[in-house]
Write a protein that holds these residues in place. Structure first.
Motif, PDB file in Angstrom:
ATOM      1  N   ALA A 215      41.680  49.335  44.943  1.00  0.00           N
ATOM      2  CA  ALA A 215      40.674  49.375  43.877  1.00  0.00           C
ATOM      3  C   ALA A 215      41.396  49.319  42.540  1.00  0.00           C
ATOM      4  CB  ALA A 215      39.813  50.632  43.989  1.00  0.00           C
ATOM      5  N   GLU A 216      41.935  48.161  42.260  1.00  0.00           N
ATOM      6  CA  GLU A 216      42.641  47.923  40.997  1.00  0.00           C
ATOM      7  C   GLU A 216      42.332  46.498  40.557  1.00  0.00           C
ATOM      8  OE1 GLU A 216      45.120  45.660  41.030  1.00  0.00           O
ATOM      9  OE2 GLU A 216      45.909  45.680  43.065  1.00  0.00           O
ATOM     10  N   LYS A 217      42.518  46.246  39.283  1.00  0.00           N
ATOM     11  CA  LYS A 217      42.007  45.014  38.701  1.00  0.00           C
ATOM     12  C   LYS A 217      42.698  43.760  39.214  1.00  0.00           C
ATOM     13  CE  LYS A 217      40.254  47.142  34.450  1.00  0.00           C
ATOM     14  NZ  LYS A 217      40.257  47.090  32.966  1.00  0.00           N
ATOM     15  N   GLY A 218      43.977  43.852  39.555  1.00  0.00           N
ATOM     16  CA  GLY A 218      44.670  42.675  40.044  1.00  0.00           C
ATOM     17  C   GLY A 218      44.105  42.193  41.366  1.00  0.00           C
ATOM     18  N   HIS A 219      43.920  43.108  42.294  1.00  0.00           N
ATOM     19  CA  HIS A 219      43.350  42.741  43.590  1.00  0.00           C
ATOM     20  C   HIS A 219      41.934  42.224  43.412  1.00  0.00           C
ATOM     21  CE1 HIS A 219      41.618  43.297  47.640  1.00  0.00           C
ATOM     22  NE2 HIS A 219      42.838  43.022  48.056  1.00  0.00           N
ATOM     23  N   ALA A 220      41.159  42.885  42.553  1.00  0.00           N
ATOM     24  CA  ALA A 220      39.767  42.479  42.339  1.00  0.00           C
ATOM     25  C   ALA A 220      39.671  41.097  41.711  1.00  0.00           C
ATOM     26  CB  ALA A 220      39.054  43.513  41.475  1.00  0.00           C
ATOM     27  N   VAL A 221      40.586  40.758  40.816  1.00  0.00           N
ATOM     28  CA  VAL A 221      40.589  39.415  40.235  1.00  0.00           C
ATOM     29  C   VAL A 221      40.822  38.367  41.322  1.00  0.00           C
ATOM     30  CG1 VAL A 221      41.901  37.854  38.740  1.00  0.00           C
ATOM     31  CG2 VAL A 221      41.178  40.068  37.880  1.00  0.00           C
ATOM     32  N   GLY A 222      41.681  38.683  42.279  1.00  0.00           N
ATOM     33  CA  GLY A 222      41.886  37.770  43.404  1.00  0.00           C
ATOM     34  C   GLY A 222      40.607  37.565  44.198  1.00  0.00           C
TER      35      GLY A 222
ATOM     36  N   MET B 267      46.171  43.248  36.636  1.00  0.00           N
ATOM     37  CA  MET B 267      45.658  41.880  36.493  1.00  0.00           C
ATOM     38  C   MET B 267      46.600  41.033  35.636  1.00  0.00           C
ATOM     39  SD  MET B 267      42.131  42.111  34.271  1.00  0.00           S
ATOM     40  CE  MET B 267      42.069  42.787  32.595  1.00  0.00           C
ATOM     41  N   PHE B 268      47.412  41.665  34.781  1.00  0.00           N
ATOM     42  CA  PHE B 268      48.462  40.909  34.099  1.00  0.00           C
ATOM     43  C   PHE B 268      49.440  40.323  35.118  1.00  0.00           C
ATOM     44  CE2 PHE B 268      48.755  42.136  29.361  1.00  0.00           C
ATOM     45  CZ  PHE B 268      47.381  42.269  29.248  1.00  0.00           C
ATOM     46  N   ASP B 269      49.661  41.060  36.224  1.00  0.00           N
ATOM     47  CA  ASP B 269      50.615  40.617  37.238  1.00  0.00           C
ATOM     48  C   ASP B 269      50.200  39.312  37.918  1.00  0.00           C
ATOM     49  OD1 ASP B 269      52.238  42.832  36.838  1.00  0.00           O
ATOM     50  OD2 ASP B 269      51.345  43.989  38.473  1.00  0.00           O
ATOM     51  N   VAL B 270      48.893  39.020  37.958  1.00  0.00           N
ATOM     52  CA  VAL B 270      48.413  37.862  38.713  1.00  0.00           C
ATOM     53  C   VAL B 270      47.942  36.732  37.809  1.00  0.00           C
ATOM     54  CG1 VAL B 270      47.769  39.320  40.658  1.00  0.00           C
ATOM     55  CG2 VAL B 270      46.049  38.778  38.923  1.00  0.00           C
ATOM     56  N   ALA B 271      48.110  36.863  36.494  1.00  0.00           N
ATOM     57  CA  ALA B 271      47.555  35.902  35.538  1.00  0.00           C
ATOM     58  C   ALA B 271      48.586  34.874  35.085  1.00  0.00           C
ATOM     59  CB  ALA B 271      46.991  36.637  34.324  1.00  0.00           C
ATOM     60  N   ASP B 272      48.077  33.735  34.659  1.00  0.00           N
ATOM     61  CA  ASP B 272      48.919  32.713  34.052  1.00  0.00           C
ATOM     62  C   ASP B 272      49.195  33.018  32.584  1.00  0.00           C
ATOM     63  OD1 ASP B 272      48.966  30.726  36.328  1.00  0.00           O
ATOM     64  OD2 ASP B 272      46.805  30.899  36.018  1.00  0.00           O
ATOM     65  N   ARG B 273      48.182  33.591  31.908  1.00  0.00           N
ATOM     66  CA  ARG B 273      48.315  33.961  30.507  1.00  0.00           C
ATOM     67  C   ARG B 273      47.766  35.369  30.335  1.00  0.00           C
ATOM     68  NH1 ARG B 273      45.424  28.606  28.212  1.00  0.00           N
ATOM     69  NH2 ARG B 273      44.064  29.233  29.931  1.00  0.00           N
ATOM     70  N   THR B 274      48.409  36.133  29.465  1.00  0.00           N
ATOM     71  CA  THR B 274      48.011  37.524  29.253  1.00  0.00           C
ATOM     72  C   THR B 274      47.888  37.777  27.761  1.00  0.00           C
ATOM     73  OG1 THR B 274      50.329  38.211  29.311  1.00  0.00           O
ATOM     74  CG2 THR B 274      49.114  38.323  31.383  1.00  0.00           C
ATOM     75  N   VAL B 275      46.788  38.415  27.370  1.00  0.00           N
ATOM     76  CA  VAL B 275      46.498  38.615  25.953  1.00  0.00           C
ATOM     77  C   VAL B 275      46.157  40.081  25.717  1.00  0.00           C
ATOM     78  CG1 VAL B 275      45.090  37.882  23.990  1.00  0.00           C
ATOM     79  CG2 VAL B 275      45.609  36.255  25.824  1.00  0.00           C
TER      80      VAL B 275
ATOM     81  N   GLU C   5      33.878  46.110  38.460  1.00  0.00           N
ATOM     82  CA  GLU C   5      33.536  47.422  37.920  1.00  0.00           C
ATOM     83  C   GLU C   5      34.369  48.511  38.565  1.00  0.00           C
ATOM     84  OE1 GLU C   5      29.762  49.236  38.907  1.00  0.00           O
ATOM     85  OE2 GLU C   5      29.329  47.707  40.418  1.00  0.00           O
ATOM     86  N   LEU C   6      34.411  49.653  37.902  1.00  0.00           N
ATOM     87  CA  LEU C   6      35.121  50.837  38.391  1.00  0.00           C
ATOM     88  C   LEU C   6      36.570  50.506  38.768  1.00  0.00           C
ATOM     89  CD1 LEU C   6      32.296  52.460  40.531  1.00  0.00           C
ATOM     90  CD2 LEU C   6      32.849  52.886  38.135  1.00  0.00           C
ATOM     91  N   ASN C   7      37.225  49.761  37.861  1.00  0.00           N
ATOM     92  CA  ASN C   7      38.647  49.410  38.028  1.00  0.00           C
ATOM     93  C   ASN C   7      38.934  48.580  39.267  1.00  0.00           C
ATOM     94  OD1 ASN C   7      40.138  50.229  35.796  1.00  0.00           O
ATOM     95  ND2 ASN C   7      40.247  52.339  36.476  1.00  0.00           N
ATOM     96  N   GLY C   8      37.922  47.944  39.837  1.00  0.00           N
ATOM     97  CA  GLY C   8      38.144  47.109  41.013  1.00  0.00           C
ATOM     98  C   GLY C   8      37.557  47.659  42.288  1.00  0.00           C
ATOM     99  N   ALA C   9      36.880  48.781  42.232  1.00  0.00           N
ATOM    100  CA  ALA C   9      36.235  49.298  43.438  1.00  0.00           C
ATOM    101  C   ALA C   9      35.132  48.371  43.911  1.00  0.00           C
ATOM    102  CB  ALA C   9      35.672  50.698  43.193  1.00  0.00           C
ATOM    103  N   PHE C  10      34.456  47.697  42.957  1.00  0.00           N
ATOM    104  CA  PHE C  10      33.360  46.804  43.309  1.00  0.00           C
ATOM    105  C   PHE C  10      33.481  45.483  42.570  1.00  0.00           C
ATOM    106  CE2 PHE C  10      31.101  50.990  43.727  1.00  0.00           C
ATOM    107  CZ  PHE C  10      30.923  50.947  45.107  1.00  0.00           C
ATOM    108  N   LEU C  11      33.142  44.407  43.269  1.00  0.00           N
ATOM    109  CA  LEU C  11      32.842  43.116  42.670  1.00  0.00           C
ATOM    110  C   LEU C  11      31.330  42.981  42.765  1.00  0.00           C
ATOM    111  CD1 LEU C  11      34.038  40.448  41.530  1.00  0.00           C
ATOM    112  CD2 LEU C  11      33.953  39.554  43.880  1.00  0.00           C
ATOM    113  N   THR C  12      30.667  42.838  41.617  1.00  0.00           N
ATOM    114  CA  THR C  12      29.226  43.064  41.547  1.00  0.00           C
ATOM    115  C   THR C  12      28.518  41.964  40.776  1.00  0.00           C
ATOM    116  OG1 THR C  12      29.577  45.455  41.619  1.00  0.00           O
ATOM    117  CG2 THR C  12      27.471  44.716  40.744  1.00  0.00           C
ATOM    118  N   ASP C  13      27.345  41.580  41.279  1.00  0.00           N
ATOM    119  CA  ASP C  13      26.447  40.725  40.510  1.00  0.00           C
ATOM    120  C   ASP C  13      25.810  41.579  39.423  1.00  0.00           C
ATOM    121  OD1 ASP C  13      24.685  38.186  40.262  1.00  0.00           O
ATOM    122  OD2 ASP C  13      23.249  39.830  40.405  1.00  0.00           O
TER     123      ASP C  13
END
Length: 286
Positions: free
Chosen positions: A210-217, A242-250, A69-77
């Protein structure tokens, strides 16, 4: 041999990607996501929106993985709202951002977390985009909304997930420059045209990670899914990390040109539920 595009871990943006242009998830998309989940597809979402908003927008979707959430500021249940990891501004960076916005005469909205409760702290909402930002949350009963007369005092002793403002489009470039010069490397500054209030640009100041690529990691490590192939879906510039860290991007056909250029597949538009159709149609043997 099969070419099943549903294999692996899938991370979806919301606005402009899964959501239609009226910021709703269609019944087709909801049912399609549940069908994918029931078939064992591992999927979740990564959005600039909050977990509170996601719970409403994704009502009926049986997500179990944490959300970004919030572009990667939080990883949340999602079910409990409990933050599993955070990347938030320190007090000095938040105060510097507020000082720079005061110099620009730009009204801030703060998203904070005190270790227990989340807050969205807002002032009088003196322009149409700020009014939209707060009223949208009020409409779905966001419990985080809190009026705040002194944002500088509000960042003391707490975690600031984001400092947000809205400026006219023609002022955005100069405002970003002022913020970046004031903050140096202590924060990231992201600007994007507001798709719901034309003519206004949203500017967000957040932790550099706080960005999606780091948060995906973080998501992959925390769930033990790091060995699975990763497919990500997005439409705007904040999705590119997050496109930078993905195997496939859509990307859907309505995506920003820079995002479409980075996509390994382009689907029908968000208003045609292109992303979900792409997945549901993608299990045929080859």
């Amino acid at each position: 041999m099969t070419d099943d595009r549903r294999l692996g871990l899938h991370v979806f943006d919301l606005d402009g990607t899964l959501l239609r242009s009226d910021a709703t998830l269609s019944a087709y998309a909801r049912d399609g996501l549940n069908a994918l989940l029931d078939a064992g597809t591992r999927l979740t979402v990564a959005s600039a929106r909050s977990a509170v908003a996601m719970r409403g927008l994704l009502a009926g979707v049986r997500l179990t993985l944490p959300v970004i959430e919030l572009n990667g500021a939080f990883l949340t249940d999602l079910a409990s709202g409990r933050h599993l990891a955070h990347r938030t501004l320190d007090e000095a960076a938040a105060a510097t951002a507020l000082d720079a916005l005061a110099h620009l005469a730009a009204e801030p909205v703060l998203t904070t977390w005190d270790g227990t409760a989340d807050r969205v702290l807002h002032g009088p909402c003196g322009n149409p985009a700020l009014a939209w930002y707060v009223e949208e949350k009020r409409a779905y009963g966001d419990p985080r909304l809190t009026a705040c007369a002194d944002p500088r005092a509000a960042v003391a002793g707490t975690h600031t997930a984001a400092v947000i403002t809205f400026v006219p489009d023609e002022e955005a470039k100069a405002a970003v420059t002022v913020l970046e010069e004031a903050l140096g490397g202590t924060a990231g500054v992201l600007a994007a045209a507001n798709r719901y209030v034309p003519g206004w640009t949203e500017i967000q100041v957040a932790h550099p990670q706080a960005e999606k690529g780091h948060a995906v990691g973080l998501l992959r490590r925390s769930t033990g899914l790091g060995r699975l192939p990763l497919t990500v879906y997005g439409d705007h510039l904040n999705d590119l990390p997050m496109f930078d860290v993905a195997d496939r991007t859509v990307a859907p056909a309505n995506a920003h040109p820079a995002v479409r250029a980075r996509a390994t597949a382009v689907t029908a538009t968000n208003d045609e539920d292109g992303i979900v159709r792409h997945l549901l149609d993608g299990a045929a043997p080859c």
